[in-house]
Design an enzyme around this catalytic site. Structure first.
Site, mmCIF file in Angstrom:
data_model
loop_
_atom_site.group_PDB
_atom_site.id
_atom_site.type_symbol
_atom_site.label_atom_id
_atom_site.label_comp_id
_atom_site.label_asym_id
_atom_site.label_seq_id
_atom_site.Cartn_x
_atom_site.Cartn_y
_atom_site.Cartn_z
ATOM 1 N N ASN A 7 -0.016 8.752 7.964
ATOM 2 C CA ASN A 7 -0.992 8.129 8.871
ATOM 3 C C ASN A 7 -0.999 6.617 8.615
ATOM 4 O OD1 ASN A 7 -3.515 6.948 9.686
ATOM 5 N ND2 ASN A 7 -4.274 9.000 10.067
ATOM 6 N N ARG A 18 -8.077 -9.554 11.678
ATOM 7 C CA ARG A 18 -7.911 -10.902 12.219
ATOM 8 C C ARG A 18 -7.615 -10.907 13.713
ATOM 9 N NH1 ARG A 18 -7.079 -15.155 8.410
ATOM 10 N NH2 ARG A 18 -8.604 -14.660 6.825
ATOM 11 N N HIS A 50 -8.766 0.293 15.195
ATOM 12 C CA HIS A 50 -7.507 -0.037 14.495
ATOM 13 C C HIS A 50 -6.299 0.126 15.425
ATOM 14 C CE1 HIS A 50 -7.904 4.259 13.719
ATOM 15 N NE2 HIS A 50 -8.698 4.122 12.671
ATOM 16 N N GLU A 70 -3.686 11.615 16.966
ATOM 17 C CA GLU A 70 -5.027 12.126 16.666
ATOM 18 C C GLU A 70 -5.992 11.513 17.659
ATOM 19 O OE1 GLU A 70 -7.049 11.318 12.934
ATOM 20 O OE2 GLU A 70 -5.259 12.083 11.952
ATOM 21 N N THR A 100 -14.508 7.087 8.505
ATOM 22 C CA THR A 100 -13.314 7.878 8.796
ATOM 23 C C THR A 100 -13.794 9.233 9.293
ATOM 24 O OG1 THR A 100 -11.258 8.778 7.852
ATOM 25 C CG2 THR A 100 -13.159 8.673 6.385
ATOM 26 N N THR A 101 -12.866 10.078 9.760
ATOM 27 C CA THR A 101 -13.273 11.380 10.304
ATOM 28 C C THR A 101 -14.013 12.171 9.224
ATOM 29 O OG1 THR A 101 -11.154 11.288 11.432
ATOM 30 C CG2 THR A 101 -12.410 13.310 11.661
ATOM 31 N N GLU A 151 -5.276 21.935 11.502
ATOM 32 C CA GLU A 151 -5.176 21.074 10.320
ATOM 33 C C GLU A 151 -6.432 21.318 9.494
ATOM 34 O OE1 GLU A 151 -4.170 16.910 10.814
ATOM 35 O OE2 GLU A 151 -5.161 16.413 8.920
ATOM 36 N N GLY A 212 -2.841 9.293 4.651
ATOM 37 C CA GLY A 212 -2.854 7.891 5.045
ATOM 38 C C GLY A 212 -3.299 6.960 3.946
ATOM 39 N N HIS A 213 -4.603 7.054 3.591
ATOM 40 C CA HIS A 213 -5.217 6.038 2.736
ATOM 41 C C HIS A 213 -4.469 5.829 1.414
ATOM 42 C CE1 HIS A 213 -8.586 3.522 1.465
ATOM 43 N NE2 HIS A 213 -8.341 4.018 0.276
HETATM 44 N N1 PXP Z 1 -6.046 14.066 8.983
HETATM 45 C C1 PXP Z 1 -7.031 13.668 9.829
HETATM 46 C C2 PXP Z 1 -7.387 14.551 10.964
HETATM 47 C C3 PXP Z 1 -7.650 12.406 9.659
HETATM 48 O O1 PXP Z 1 -8.623 12.030 10.519
HETATM 49 C C4 PXP Z 1 -7.244 11.582 8.611
HETATM 50 C C5 PXP Z 1 -7.886 10.235 8.424
HETATM 51 O O2 PXP Z 1 -7.528 9.385 9.443
HETATM 52 C C6 PXP Z 1 -6.211 12.037 7.762
HETATM 53 C C7 PXP Z 1 -5.654 13.296 7.955
HETATM 54 C C8 PXP Z 1 -5.716 11.203 6.627
HETATM 55 O O3 PXP Z 1 -6.709 11.076 5.677
HETATM 56 P P1 PXP Z 1 -6.531 10.041 4.474
HETATM 57 O O4 PXP Z 1 -6.453 8.684 5.080
HETATM 58 O O5 PXP Z 1 -7.746 10.273 3.642
HETATM 59 O O6 PXP Z 1 -5.239 10.420 3.780
#
Ligand code: PXP
Length: 238
Positions: A7, A18, A50, A70, A100-101, A151, A212-213
């Site tokens: 992600n 910015r 974003h 997503e 975040t979600t 998921e 992602g993070h």
């Molecule tokens: N899956 C879903 C549905 C999400 O909304 C997110 C966060 O955007 C992620 C996975 C990834 O989560 P993380 O950024 O905590 O790895």
């Protein structure tokens, strides 16, 4: 063996801080693929905080793996998805005030609307996934609505520790089995990092992990290609 969806929303977060043109998530998707990403995930939010529409259109044209879009199941997003034709769409709940979600979709209260939305996307040959909490009732509704994938939300697993984390892991394993028995393909994600990913990756029939993070955070130190490669190696070395 599970695959890795990367992600890249946080790359766009830096750009939007910015409101300029760099860093460009499209270029970073290329690096994620070089590091071994099996798919690229972006969340196009209603408030466009974003990822921007332009990013999703360009990613569809340029990535060599798969595009996972997503989004919330709004009329606006359904129209955009049908124009972009990503490989698959993951439907998520969305609140303006959240960072975040936060939780999985509540399928029960939106049953008829979601049946229509999922049918609509499938008519355009887009496979559809539901981001849900690991609960039997959400899995049964996913099947009833016609999702191809689910998921499983791993946020709670990521936050817990010790025996509580073990219990949540068992819940995710049981949810995976139930979903597989119903013919659903199972992905998982949220809060996964270099310390907690291996137990989730080791679940039998886990299809893909969306992360992602932690990957983007580590990329600040060692670059995205390497941070993706390290994560991929943890997932595939079970
Ligand atoms: N899956 C879903 C549905 C999400 O909304 C997110 C966060 O955007 C992620 C996975 C990834 O989560 P993380 O950024 O905590 O790895």
């Amino acid at each position: 063996m599970a695959t890795l969806g990367v992600n890249i929303d946080h790359i766009a977060n830096v750009r939007q801080a910015r409101k300029t043109v760099e860093p460009d998530p499209v270029q970073f998707a290329f690096l994620a693929e070089l590091g071994g990403a099996d798919s690229i995930t972006v969340h196009l939010r209603e408030d466009r905080r974003h990822i921007q529409d332009r990013d999703v259109f360009l990613l569809k044209e340029t990535i060599k793996t798969k595009l996972n879009l997503e989004m919330a199941a709004t009329e606006e997003m359904l129209e955009i998805a049908k124009k972009i034709l990503p490989d698959y769409v993951t439907l998520v709940p969305e609140k303006r005030e959240e960072v975040t979600t936060e939780g999985g979709l509540d399928l029960q209260s939106n049953l008829q609307y979601l049946k229509k939305a999922v049918g609509n996307l499938k008519e355009s040959n887009i496979e559809v996934s539901a981001f849900i909490d690991p609960l039997d009732k959400q899995i049964n509704y996913s099947k009833e609505i016609g999702f191809d994938f689910i998921e499983l939300h791993t946020g709670k697993y990521a936050e817990l520790s010790g025996s509580d984390q073990y219990k949540e892991l068992q819940r995710i394993i049981e949810s995976t089995h139930l979903a597989n028995d119903l013919g659903l393909v199972v992905n998982a994600g949220h809060g996964l990092n270099y310390n907690n990913v291996k137990k989730i990756a080791a679940i039998n029939n886990m299809n893909e992990l969306n992360i992602g993070h932690s990957i983007v955070a580590r990329a600040l130190a060692i670059g995205l290609e390497k941070s993706v490669r390290e994560m991929k190696s943890l997932i595939t070395s079970n």
